[in-house]
Design a protein around this motif. Structure first.
Motif, PDB file in Angstrom:
ATOM      1  N   THR A 144      17.619  -6.996  37.487  1.00  7.52           N
ATOM      2  CA  THR A 144      16.441  -6.161  37.695  1.00  7.52           C
ATOM      3  C   THR A 144      16.682  -5.260  38.902  1.00  7.52           C
ATOM      4  O   THR A 144      16.918  -5.758  40.000  1.00  7.52           O
ATOM      5  N   PRO A 145      16.642  -3.927  38.723  1.00  5.96           N
ATOM      6  CA  PRO A 145      16.909  -3.023  39.846  1.00  5.96           C
ATOM      7  C   PRO A 145      15.888  -3.183  40.974  1.00  5.96           C
ATOM      8  O   PRO A 145      14.683  -3.148  40.741  1.00  5.96           O
ATOM      9  N   ALA A 146      16.400  -3.392  42.181  1.00  8.81           N
ATOM     10  CA  ALA A 146      15.547  -3.493  43.367  1.00  8.81           C
ATOM     11  C   ALA A 146      15.950  -2.384  44.335  1.00  8.81           C
ATOM     12  O   ALA A 146      17.126  -2.289  44.707  1.00  8.81           O
ATOM     13  N   PRO A 147      14.997  -1.528  44.758  1.00  9.58           N
ATOM     14  CA  PRO A 147      15.339  -0.449  45.693  1.00  9.58           C
ATOM     15  C   PRO A 147      15.929  -0.999  46.982  1.00  9.58           C
ATOM     16  O   PRO A 147      15.460  -2.001  47.515  1.00  9.58           O
ATOM     17  N   VAL A 148      16.988  -0.324  47.482  1.00 10.29           N
ATOM     18  CA  VAL A 148      17.639  -0.733  48.728  1.00 10.29           C
ATOM     19  C   VAL A 148      17.432   0.333  49.799  1.00 10.29           C
ATOM     20  O   VAL A 148      16.906   0.058  50.866  1.00 10.29           O
ATOM     21  N   ALA A 149      17.854   1.566  49.504  1.00  7.74           N
ATOM     22  CA  ALA A 149      17.756   2.638  50.501  1.00  7.74           C
ATOM     23  C   ALA A 149      17.604   3.976  49.789  1.00  7.74           C
ATOM     24  O   ALA A 149      17.891   4.104  48.606  1.00  7.74           O
ATOM     25  N   ARG A 150      17.158   4.961  50.584  1.00 11.64           N
ATOM     26  CA  ARG A 150      16.971   6.302  50.047  1.00 11.64           C
ATOM     27  C   ARG A 150      17.243   7.312  51.151  1.00 11.64           C
ATOM     28  O   ARG A 150      16.852   7.107  52.299  1.00 11.64           O
TER      29      ARG A 150
END
Length: 186
Positions: A144-150
């Motif tokens: 499941t994709p989990a946001p890390v950084a942007r």
């Protein structure tokens, strides 16, 4: 596995190459940008995703548009199931998978607004400047994709391509400068 802009995710059986068979289809809309198989999970990324929603308060239908990243369970290829759907800010231009990290590159323009899809889809916040190139990373180690950084970068040009390694992301952005056409490397 085939992601088609008009037919969605298609799962085909090529065990007999002379007679391929369609096992299942999942209606994931949008222009395909990335498709990755990790074990029994398919990651599907698209831009130009459009859906019609019914406003339960007014009874009116409205459309929404944007970019999406889906994690699809394909343990049973005949019955694929969406595990999660993540809204991506802007128009998705490129994706790259390096190890357990999926990188996305998207673009926003001041003249074109994208809105997140309500109803269970996490918004792609915070909003970037009106004209931006956005590089995001997602941990996909669990499926499941989990946001890390942007990272929001100033807009440059009209087309972006990404080269990604464990150590570096290089963006090539085509545009128009004072002397004519140019390529900007970041």
């Amino acid at each position: 596995y085939v992601q088609n802009a008009w037919r969605g995710l298609q799962i085909l059986d090529f065990s007999d190459p002379a007679h391929p068979a369609l096992l299942a289809r999942l209606p994931l809309t949008g222009t395909p940008v990335g498709l990755y198989l990790r074990g029994s999970v398919v990651l599907v990324a698209s831009r130009d995703h459009v859906a019609w929603l019914l406003d339960t308060a007014t009874g009116a239908a409205r459309s929404t548009a944007g970019s999406r990243l889906w994690a699809v369970d394909v343990a049973n290829p005949a019955a694929p199931a969406v595990m999660t759907e993540v809204a991506i800010t802007g128009s998705l231009e490129d994706t790259r998978l390096v190890g357990d990290v999926l990188y996305t590159v998207s673009r926003t323009w001041s003249w074109w607004g994208m809105e997140p899809m309500p109803g269970g889809v996490a918004p792609a916040a915070p909003e970037p400047p009106a004209d931006a190139t956005i590089v995001s990373s997602f941990d996909v180690s669990t499926g499941t994709p989990a946001p890390v950084a942007r990272l929001d970068l100033p807009a440059a040009g009209w087309d972006t391509h990404a080269h990604v390694t464990q150590e570096r992301i290089t963006l090539s952005r085509a545009g128009w400068g004072e002397g004519g056409p140019e390529t900007i490397l970041t």
